[in-house]
Design a protein around this motif. Structure first.
Motif, mmCIF file in Angstrom:
data_model
loop_
_atom_site.group_PDB
_atom_site.id
_atom_site.type_symbol
_atom_site.label_atom_id
_atom_site.label_comp_id
_atom_site.label_asym_id
_atom_site.label_seq_id
_atom_site.Cartn_x
_atom_site.Cartn_y
_atom_site.Cartn_z
ATOM 1 N N ARG B 136 0.862 -1.161 0.000
ATOM 2 C CA ARG B 136 0.000 0.000 0.000
ATOM 3 C C ARG B 136 0.915 1.233 0.000
ATOM 4 O O ARG B 136 1.588 1.526 0.986
ATOM 5 N N LEU B 138 1.792 5.344 -0.737
ATOM 6 C CA LEU B 138 1.298 6.717 -0.765
ATOM 7 C C LEU B 138 2.446 7.605 -1.256
ATOM 8 O O LEU B 138 3.596 7.390 -0.884
ATOM 9 N N GLU B 163 -2.083 6.395 -4.442
ATOM 10 C CA GLU B 163 -2.632 7.681 -4.043
ATOM 11 C C GLU B 163 -1.554 8.757 -3.949
ATOM 12 O O GLU B 163 -0.423 8.477 -3.561
ATOM 13 N N ALA B 183 -1.718 11.287 6.629
ATOM 14 C CA ALA B 183 -2.514 10.380 5.789
ATOM 15 C C ALA B 183 -1.939 8.965 5.819
ATOM 16 O O ALA B 183 -2.692 7.981 5.899
ATOM 17 N N LYS B 185 -0.347 7.530 8.144
ATOM 18 C CA LYS B 185 -0.663 6.861 9.411
ATOM 19 C C LYS B 185 -2.133 6.442 9.461
ATOM 20 O O LYS B 185 -2.452 5.308 9.793
ATOM 21 N N SER B 186 -3.009 7.378 9.086
ATOM 22 C CA SER B 186 -4.433 7.076 9.226
ATOM 23 C C SER B 186 -4.907 6.057 8.189
ATOM 24 O O SER B 186 -5.828 5.301 8.434
ATOM 25 N N ARG B 187 -4.267 6.038 7.037
ATOM 26 C CA ARG B 187 -4.703 5.075 6.013
ATOM 27 C C ARG B 187 -3.884 3.791 6.062
ATOM 28 O O ARG B 187 -4.001 2.942 5.180
ATOM 29 N N HIS B 188 -3.030 3.693 7.033
ATOM 30 C CA HIS B 188 -2.191 2.493 7.207
ATOM 31 C C HIS B 188 -1.414 2.140 5.944
ATOM 32 O O HIS B 188 -1.408 0.986 5.502
ATOM 33 N N ALA B 189 -0.779 3.131 5.370
ATOM 34 C CA ALA B 189 0.052 2.875 4.188
ATOM 35 C C ALA B 189 1.308 2.128 4.610
ATOM 36 O O ALA B 189 1.818 2.332 5.709
#
Lengths: 454, 313
Positions: B136, B138, B163, B183, B185-189
């Motif tokens: 994943r 970013l 993204e 982002a 951290k919150s989207r667990h990239a």
């Protein structure tokens, strides 16, 4: 920094060359070893270095050393002259057609050389000269290259032409020229995609443009930090596209820029401009002599040598020496010295020219040059307010004379007193110095009253 | 792994095939032209190293080392001397085993370098590769300076299907990085790749900006695995060493990407950098395609360094 150690090395070699009337083969060879290293460290191509060194060596051996220079300086002088000659003797501009006739300029080069940015900078430059440029986007490969050119065209305020990424560059250029004609634009600058010189297919694309549309100037844009490969790139681009000239980019970095010499050597084409920053007006004329000394890594010491020569002839020096011996040094001589300094570009320029000061005088920030220069200017003003008699006989200055001088020069009487005191000290010092030099009648030893060490 | 290797060599070989038009004299011709090891032979060797941009100082060191070893091991044959030289540089260019650990961890990869070296392109390629490895990813568009840089990166992330975190041109790059870290951290990239503006290493204020970006990542995402890659243009000469040194001052560089090695330049300056700064080369760029960013193979690189001209001059 590498630069400093390098000029130090050269100076060490040259220290051993002192006090000889003529350059011997061994002297020159020793010096050339260091020059060779300097050039290689500056990224001049190995083969170019070899050729260059052997031609300079030939010229230098047996040369008389000019009286005003040390043998070391003499060698540098010859190296620099040859280097400058190689770089091209004069500055050249891209020739634009007269009147409203359209001049077409095509940018080419490797990826990341700075073509798109430079295309816009050139457009801005021509616009400021009263031309009407059009920027044409022909980089149909790199994502957002067209957008980059469009934005930069906006920044410099010139017209912009594009047809997206689905048309062949040759068709885009044809349409762009029509566009220019109908809009009264007279300089068409074509940005093209970065390409490898050995990529036949991509090179063919530019050849097609050249063959089908009259291109007046094909400009090779080269990153000034390029290494040994610069010869391959320049040679191939020139062979395939017959370039008109070269633009060097990113010279605001600290690269010595030896690629410039390599390119000039293999193509023989002029270097027009240099890119010196991120702003749209950061494009400058190319000066071969400045580039030569940058490559050599000797600051502008060479310019200093030249200027010292030109501004201070030996006759003057001998005259002055005589005066100092007899302690006849007066305000007229003092004024002369100040003027000499000024002719050499002022204190700041002189400091910048000395090696070890770093390119662009980076290390000069801690030195209050402005104060020094102001001081010099004030001295000049004060002396100018003296009568001829006072200038020739410093000893007659009394308080009433000083008062008048202060008023005339628009300064405080304390400033006049300080200046006169300073002058007295200089005279005393010079008398002592002349004692050191005097007696044996060695000619040409006393060179510069403002003693500058190389 | 074996498939990846094949791809690597295939690509590299294709890229290197182009170098055959190079005008430089290669080692092969030197070794066949000499029957014994003498000064002239060493001179030729030295020339080859310098022509590869290894630089005068590193070349001198390498040559001294070689001469000592030749004496010690009583080597008489130029062919053996060649192997010795190649082996010693390959040894030096060795990539540590943990070089690609960031791929397996939650990491932030900061990509830095001077203008025009290929930072954005390298990030685009890296993003695509990591994504196809199932990560994943970013991407942060922190080059807010160069016109069109954000669009260029957007195009790459589109292609890769990852993204992009961006603001408008001219905004504060540190703010973009801050947003991106939040982002990530919150989207667990798994991996956050940060593009930065090209900056010449002698521009004090721009280098300070980089220091600031670095600090923000440290502060906002302390448990992230940090990877800082400097991108060097393979056609650059001795200045690349100055670049690496200066960038080291503001960020802890963990690896090098050398780009544009599909031309005739050899990228030898990497040898000098490795020698002086002990930073391993981790990737090389050999073309415009997304697969053209390759993990670094010292053996292939060194052989290419010495692979000479097949065409007679």
């Amino acid at each position: 920094m590498a630069f400093d150690s390098l000029s130090e090395k050269l100076q060490n070699v040259f220290r051993n060359l002192r006090n000889k009337g003529r350059l011997t083969e061994d002297d020159v060879k020793a010096a050339m070893r260091e020059v060779k290293m300097a050039l290689l460290e500056a990224d001049v191509n190995f083969k170019v270095v070899k050729t260059f060194i052997s031609s300079v060596q030939e010229r230098a051996v047996g040369q008389d050393v000019l009286k005003s220079l040390t043998p070391g300086q003499m060698v540098i002088k010859i190296v620099n002259e040859e280097l400058t000659r190689l770089m091209g003797d004069e500055t050249t501009e891209i020739a634009l057609k007269p009147g409203n006739e359209i001049t077409t300029i095509m940018m080419c080069g490797l990826q990341g050389a700075g073509k798109t940015t430079m295309a816009a900078k050139l457009a801005g430059k021509f616009k400021s000269k009263g031309r009407k440029p059009l920027l044409v986007a022909c980089d149909i490969y790199r994502p957002a290259a067209i957008e980059q050119l469009r934005i930069n065209a906006g920044k410099v305020g010139v017209d912009f032409f594009q047809m997206g990424t689905d048309h062949a560059p040759v068709d885009i250029v044809k349409a762009a020229i029509e566009h220019a004609k109908s809009n009264n634009e007279n300089v068409v600058i074509i940005d093209t995609a970065g390409r490898l010189h050995i990529d036949e297919e991509m090179m063919e694309e530019l050849i097609t443009v050249k063959e089908n549309v009259g291109i007046d100037h094909t400009i090779l844009t080269v990153d000034s930090m390029t290494g040994q490969d610069a010869v391959n790139v320049a040679e191939t681009f020139n062979a395939k596209l017959e370039i008109t000239g070269v633009i060097l980019t990113k010279l605001d970095g600290d690269t010595r820029g030896g690629a410039a010499l390599s390119i000039k050597f293999v193509t023989g084409k002029p270097i027009f401009y240099i890119g010196t920053g991120e702003k749209m007006d950061d494009v400058e004329q190319f000066y071969p002599d400045r580039m030569a000394s940058r490559i050599l890594g000797m600051g502008d010491i060479l310019t200093l040598i030249d200027k010292a020569e030109a501004n201070y002839n030996e006759e003057q020096a001998r005259e002055l020496e005589k005066k100092i011996r007899k302690a006849e040094f007066d305000f007229n001589d003092y004024l002369e010295q100040i003027k000499n300094m000024r002719n050499m570009g002022g204190l700041g320029k002189i400091m910048e020219m000395l090696p070890g000061m770093g390119i662009g005088g980076m290390n000069l920030k801690n030195v209050d040059l402005a104060a020094g220069e102001d001081g010099m200017r004030q001295m000049e003003t004060i002396i100018n307010s003296m009568t001829k008699e006072e200038r020739a006989n410093p000893d007659i200055l009394n308080p009433s004379r000083k008062n008048r001088i202060a008023k005339g020069a628009g300064v405080d009487i304390a400033d006049v007193n300080r200046m006169v005191k300073q002058f007295g000290e200089t005279r005393k010092m010079m008398k002592q110095m002349s004692g050191m030099f005097g007696g044996k009648g060695k000619k040409g030893k006393f060179k510069m009253p403002f003693n500058m060490k190389f | 792994m074996s498939e990846e290797k094949k791809g690597f060599f295939g690509r590299l070989a294709a890229g290197l095939a182009k170098t055959r038009n190079s005008i430089s004299n290669g080692l092969n011709s030197i070794f066949s032209a000499f029957s014994s090891i003498d000064d002239e032979f060493y001179d030729e060797l030295e020339e080859t190293l310098i022509m590869a941009d290894i630089g005068i100082n590193a070349t001198m060191d390498i040559m001294d080392d070689l001469k000592t070893r030749v004496k010690e091991q009583k080597i008489k044959n130029p062919e053996d001397c060649k192997q010795l030289l190649i082996d010693s540089i390959v040894d030096q260019m060795h990539v540590p085993e943990d070089a690609y650990d960031f791929e397996k961890k939650n990491s932030v990869v900061l990509v830095i370098g001077v203008n025009g070296v290929g930072k954005t392109t390298s990030i685009g390629k890296l993003a695509g590769q990591l994504k196809s490895d199932g990560k994943r990813v970013l991407v942060a568009a922190a080059d807010t300076f160069r016109a069109g840089a954000i669009d260029q990166l957007a195009e790459w992330t589109n292609r890769a299907g990852v993204e992009l975190i961006s603001q408008s041109e001219g905004s504060d790059p540190a703010a973009v990085v801050f947003d991106a870290v939040t982002a990530a951290k919150s989207r667990h990239a798994d991996i956050l790749l940060c593009d930065t503006a090209g900056r010449l290493h002698n521009k004090k204020n721009l280098m300070e900006e980089l220091r600031k970006i670095n600090k923000i990542i440290d502060r906002e995402y302390p448990d992230a695995f940090r990877e800082t890659l400097i991108v060097l243009d393979g056609t650059t000469g001795q200045n690349a060493l100055a670049q690496a040194k200066q960038f080291c001052e503001v960020a802890e560089i963990t690896g090098i990407i050398i780009t544009k090695l599909d031309g005739t330049a050899k990228g030898g300056i990497a040898v000098a950098i490795q020698k002086e700064l002990s930073i391993p080369v981790k990737y090389i760029g050999v073309g415009e395609h997304i697969d053209d960013l390759q993990k670094f193979d010292p053996k292939a690189f060194v052989e290419a360094l010495f692979e000479g001209d097949k065409k007679e001059e």
